[in-house]
Design a protein around this motif. Structure first.
Motif, PDB file in Angstrom:
ATOM      1  N   LEU A  27       5.566   3.574  -1.487  1.00 43.85           N
ATOM      2  CA  LEU A  27       5.740   3.946  -0.033  1.00 43.85           C
ATOM      3  C   LEU A  27       6.516   3.267   0.676  1.00 43.85           C
ATOM      4  O   LEU A  27       7.042   3.642   1.736  1.00 43.85           O
ATOM      5  N   ILE A  37       1.622   2.285  -5.710  1.00 42.92           N
ATOM      6  CA  ILE A  37       1.566   3.150  -4.605  1.00 42.92           C
ATOM      7  C   ILE A  37       2.155   2.649  -3.411  1.00 42.92           C
ATOM      8  O   ILE A  37       3.016   3.267  -2.519  1.00 42.92           O
ATOM      9  N   TYR A  38       1.717   1.185  -3.137  1.00 39.24           N
ATOM     10  CA  TYR A  38       2.079   0.523  -1.957  1.00 39.24           C
ATOM     11  C   TYR A  38       3.704   0.265  -2.035  1.00 39.24           C
ATOM     12  O   TYR A  38       4.215   0.330  -1.148  1.00 39.24           O
ATOM     13  N   SER A  45      -2.687   3.086   0.999  1.00 36.78           N
ATOM     14  CA  SER A  45      -2.637   3.518  -0.379  1.00 36.78           C
ATOM     15  C   SER A  45      -3.911   2.823  -1.191  1.00 36.78           C
ATOM     16  O   SER A  45      -4.328   3.385  -2.044  1.00 36.78           O
ATOM     17  N   THR A  49      -3.014   0.476  -6.634  1.00 35.48           N
ATOM     18  CA  THR A  49      -2.828   0.266  -5.224  1.00 35.48           C
ATOM     19  C   THR A  49      -1.508  -0.257  -5.092  1.00 35.48           C
ATOM     20  O   THR A  49      -0.649   0.119  -4.175  1.00 35.48           O
ATOM     21  N   THR A  84      -6.041   5.281  -3.495  1.00 35.54           N
ATOM     22  CA  THR A  84      -6.561   4.784  -4.975  1.00 35.54           C
ATOM     23  C   THR A  84      -8.141   5.077  -5.152  1.00 35.54           C
ATOM     24  O   THR A  84      -8.391   5.497  -6.188  1.00 35.54           O
TER      25      THR A  84
END
Length: 71
Positions: A16, A12-13, A59, A9, A63
């Motif tokens: 992005l 991905i955070y 995110s 998570t 996940t």
């Protein structure tokens, strides 16, 4: 198992958020330095803090969906 969700998570955070900061879309960032939240001239529809909050929630959901497929 939760630790793996958290690491993915956060990864991905960060990706992005970096993409958002790199491209600086007009929906979040305006040309003038004094922008307020709202609709109209010199106002932004989506403030930066709200965009980051939505990216964080998105995110986490992504996940969970990705991890459930691999279990």
């Amino acid at each position: 198992m939760f630790r793996n969700h958290l690491i993915v998570t956060i990864f991905i955070y960060l990706i992005l958020s970096g993409i958002l900061i790199f491209f600086k879309p007009n929906l979040v960032f305006k040309k003038s330095t004094n922008t307020n939240f709202g609709v109209g001239s010199n106002k932004t529809l989506l403030p930066f803090w709200l965009a980051l909050l939505l990216i964080g929630i998105l995110s986490y959901i992504l996940t969970i969906i990705i991890m459930m497929r691999f279990i």
